[in-house]
Design a protein around this motif. Structure first.
Motif, PDB file in Angstrom:
ATOM      1  N   MET A 178       0.826  -1.210   0.000  1.00  0.00           N
ATOM      2  CA  MET A 178       0.000   0.000   0.000  1.00  0.00           C
ATOM      3  C   MET A 178       0.860   1.261   0.000  1.00  0.00           C
ATOM      4  SD  MET A 178      -3.095   1.024  -0.118  1.00  0.00           S
ATOM      5  CE  MET A 178      -4.207   2.355   0.264  1.00  0.00           C
ATOM      6  N   ARG A 179       1.982   1.222   0.732  1.00  0.00           N
ATOM      7  CA  ARG A 179       2.864   2.395   0.769  1.00  0.00           C
ATOM      8  C   ARG A 179       3.398   2.702  -0.623  1.00  0.00           C
ATOM      9  NH1 ARG A 179       6.947   1.897   5.803  1.00  0.00           N
ATOM     10  NH2 ARG A 179       7.845   3.585   4.602  1.00  0.00           N
ATOM     11  N   ARG A 190       3.254   5.522  -6.321  1.00  0.00           N
ATOM     12  CA  ARG A 190       3.051   5.255  -7.746  1.00  0.00           C
ATOM     13  C   ARG A 190       1.754   5.854  -8.271  1.00  0.00           C
ATOM     14  NH1 ARG A 190       1.776   0.590  -8.609  1.00  0.00           N
ATOM     15  NH2 ARG A 190       1.854  -0.450  -6.578  1.00  0.00           N
ATOM     16  N   ASN A 191       0.687   5.725  -7.493  1.00  0.00           N
ATOM     17  CA  ASN A 191      -0.631   6.174  -7.958  1.00  0.00           C
ATOM     18  C   ASN A 191      -1.442   6.675  -6.755  1.00  0.00           C
ATOM     19  OD1 ASN A 191      -3.241   6.490  -9.033  1.00  0.00           O
ATOM     20  ND2 ASN A 191      -2.963   4.779 -10.453  1.00  0.00           N
ATOM     21  N   TRP A 237      -8.143   3.914   0.214  1.00  0.00           N
ATOM     22  CA  TRP A 237      -8.191   4.341   1.619  1.00  0.00           C
ATOM     23  C   TRP A 237      -9.600   4.796   1.990  1.00  0.00           C
ATOM     24  CZ3 TRP A 237      -7.030   9.773   3.567  1.00  0.00           C
ATOM     25  CH2 TRP A 237      -7.041   9.815   4.967  1.00  0.00           C
ATOM     26  N   GLN A 238     -10.239   5.581   1.099  1.00  0.00           N
ATOM     27  CA  GLN A 238     -11.600   6.034   1.372  1.00  0.00           C
ATOM     28  C   GLN A 238     -12.557   4.859   1.504  1.00  0.00           C
ATOM     29  OE1 GLN A 238     -12.497   8.968  -1.737  1.00  0.00           O
ATOM     30  NE2 GLN A 238     -12.573  10.510  -0.130  1.00  0.00           N
ATOM     31  N   ASN A 239     -12.423   3.883   0.625  1.00  0.00           N
ATOM     32  CA  ASN A 239     -13.292   2.708   0.695  1.00  0.00           C
ATOM     33  C   ASN A 239     -13.067   1.932   1.996  1.00  0.00           C
ATOM     34  OD1 ASN A 239     -14.462   3.214  -1.807  1.00  0.00           O
ATOM     35  ND2 ASN A 239     -12.922   2.006  -2.920  1.00  0.00           N
ATOM     36  N   VAL A 251       1.520   9.649   8.070  1.00  0.00           N
ATOM     37  CA  VAL A 251       2.413   9.564   9.230  1.00  0.00           C
ATOM     38  C   VAL A 251       2.178   8.250   9.964  1.00  0.00           C
ATOM     39  CG1 VAL A 251       2.902  10.541  11.519  1.00  0.00           C
ATOM     40  CG2 VAL A 251       2.704  12.056   9.541  1.00  0.00           C
ATOM     41  N   GLU A 252       0.908   7.876  10.100  1.00  0.00           N
ATOM     42  CA  GLU A 252       0.571   6.625  10.805  1.00  0.00           C
ATOM     43  C   GLU A 252       1.180   5.403  10.129  1.00  0.00           C
ATOM     44  OE1 GLU A 252      -3.630   6.397  11.023  1.00  0.00           O
ATOM     45  OE2 GLU A 252      -3.840   8.099  12.405  1.00  0.00           O
ATOM     46  N   ILE A 253       1.209   5.402   8.786  1.00  0.00           N
ATOM     47  CA  ILE A 253       1.741   4.218   8.082  1.00  0.00           C
ATOM     48  C   ILE A 253       3.236   4.345   7.800  1.00  0.00           C
ATOM     49  CG2 ILE A 253      -0.505   3.745   7.050  1.00  0.00           C
ATOM     50  CD1 ILE A 253       0.568   4.805   4.378  1.00  0.00           C
ATOM     51  N   GLY A 254       3.860   5.422   8.316  1.00  0.00           N
ATOM     52  CA  GLY A 254       5.304   5.578   8.200  1.00  0.00           C
ATOM     53  C   GLY A 254       5.804   6.155   6.896  1.00  0.00           C
ATOM     54  N   LEU A 255       4.904   6.746   6.099  1.00  0.00           N
ATOM     55  CA  LEU A 255       5.326   7.297   4.818  1.00  0.00           C
ATOM     56  C   LEU A 255       5.730   8.769   4.921  1.00  0.00           C
ATOM     57  CD1 LEU A 255       5.637   6.238   1.935  1.00  0.00           C
ATOM     58  CD2 LEU A 255       3.357   7.119   1.415  1.00  0.00           C
TER      59      LEU A 255
END
Length: 326
Positions: free
Chosen positions: A1-2, A7-8, A16-18, A95-99
């Motif tokens: 996902m990161r 990429r897109n 993420w919205q879904n 930030v939560e997912i470390g990106l």
């Protein structure tokens, strides 16, 4: 996902919205709002691509530059606020997912800039500014907690940096000794580093704290960190420290956070006659919006010097007197 975010981003945002909509704890958005949000992100992402950055490393300067595009110059304050809210939610998640390491949209939302309410920016009355400077300069003895309070207030009141920049400041960024004491801000935040001269009243407090910080059993090299882990101090902790300083001088403002100290620094510089280009540069802003809003609280005297709007000092605005850059 990161990797998908890099990429897109459009596809990643839709996923993420879904995911959020499927969550029982989520508030959810109306279908039309979801379409609008995706269009807004796509528009902002095209802007990022044109500047050679990604959703992982854009900064507040890129958001400021977005408003200068021909299409965005007509945006009402409410539209800008919606963009900032969208970007703030996005950055919190990244930030939560470390990106990402920071949330520049939150910095701008809490700054003097885009409240969307038409309220004037909050700043300290000049006599309170001076009282707070005296507090920073006072001899606090050897108590580490008092040294830290004086240093935190001195940092924001004496440099005008954002709360996020204060949280990220490292020991090697602070240079309180020598003929030109200064702070290097903005490093590692997707923007060019800038050198900010330290106001004279803040030099000793920051120097004393840096010396003490180097002796404390805290990991890492952050100027202000949590005792247990050496991780950045939280925004809540910074707010509590600033409120403690206000308590010590017996003053209560509508906003007792690093934001009001940043606005006060900006206004003090403008009152001293510093060009708004230079003030914006020191604040790390690519537009003059913040300076213009704060400049609007200053009216010229007949002899050409500056005078403030006459307001009740208790509401967080300055009273009718001039001040100099200390």
């Amino acid at each position: 996902m990161r990797n998908l975010w890099l990429r897109n981003p459009s596809l990643a945002y839709a996923a993420w919205q879904n995911q959020e909509r499927a969550s029982e704890a989520a508030r959810g958005f109306a279908p039309q709002s979801i379409i609008q949000h995706r269009a807004m992100l796509d528009r902002f992402h095209r802007h990022l691509v044109s500047h050679g950055v990604t959703v992982a490393n854009f900064s507040g300067k890129h958001i400021e530059a977005f408003w200068l595009q021909s299409e965005a110059t007509s945006y009402a304050a409410e539209t800008r606020t919606r963009y900032l809210q969208l970007l703030s939610r996005l950055c919190r998640y990244l930030v939560e997912i470390g990106l990402r390491d920071d949330n520049p949209a939150a910095d701008l939302m809490s700054d003097a800039g885009w409240s969307g309410q038409g309220n004037p920016p909050l700043y300290l009355p000049e006599d309170v500014d001076l009282r707070l400077q005296d507090f920073v300069m006072a001899d606090g003895g050897g108590d580490a907690a008092t040294l830290r309070v004086r240093a935190v207030v001195g940092l924001f009141l004496g440099t005008g940096i954002t709360a996020a920049e204060g949280r990220a400041a490292a020991l090697h960024d602070l240079h309180p000794a020598g003929d030109a004491p200064h702070l290097v801000a903005g490093t590692g935040r997707g923007r060019p580093a800038r050198t900010i001269p330290l106001e004279a009243f803040a030099v000793d407090a920051l120097g004393a704290w840096k010396a003490r910080r180097q002796t404390l059993p805290i990991g890492g090299d952050l100027l202000f960190a949590t005792r247990a882990s050496g991780k950045p101090i939280t925004d809540m902790s910074l707010g509590n420290i600033v409120r403690e300083a206000f308590d010590r001088i017996g003053y209560e403002a509508a906003d007792m956070s690093p934001r009001i100290l940043r606005n006060t620094y900006c206004r003090r510089a403008l009152l001293a006659g510093m060009p708004r280009d230079r003030v914006s540069e020191l604040l790390g802003l690519s537009s003059h919006h913040t300076c213009d809003r704060i400049m609007a609280t200053i009216r010229p005297r007949r002899n050409g010097s500056a005078v403030t709007d006459a307001r009740d000092g208790d509401d967080g605005h300055a009273t009718d007197s001039a001040c100099t850059m200390l």
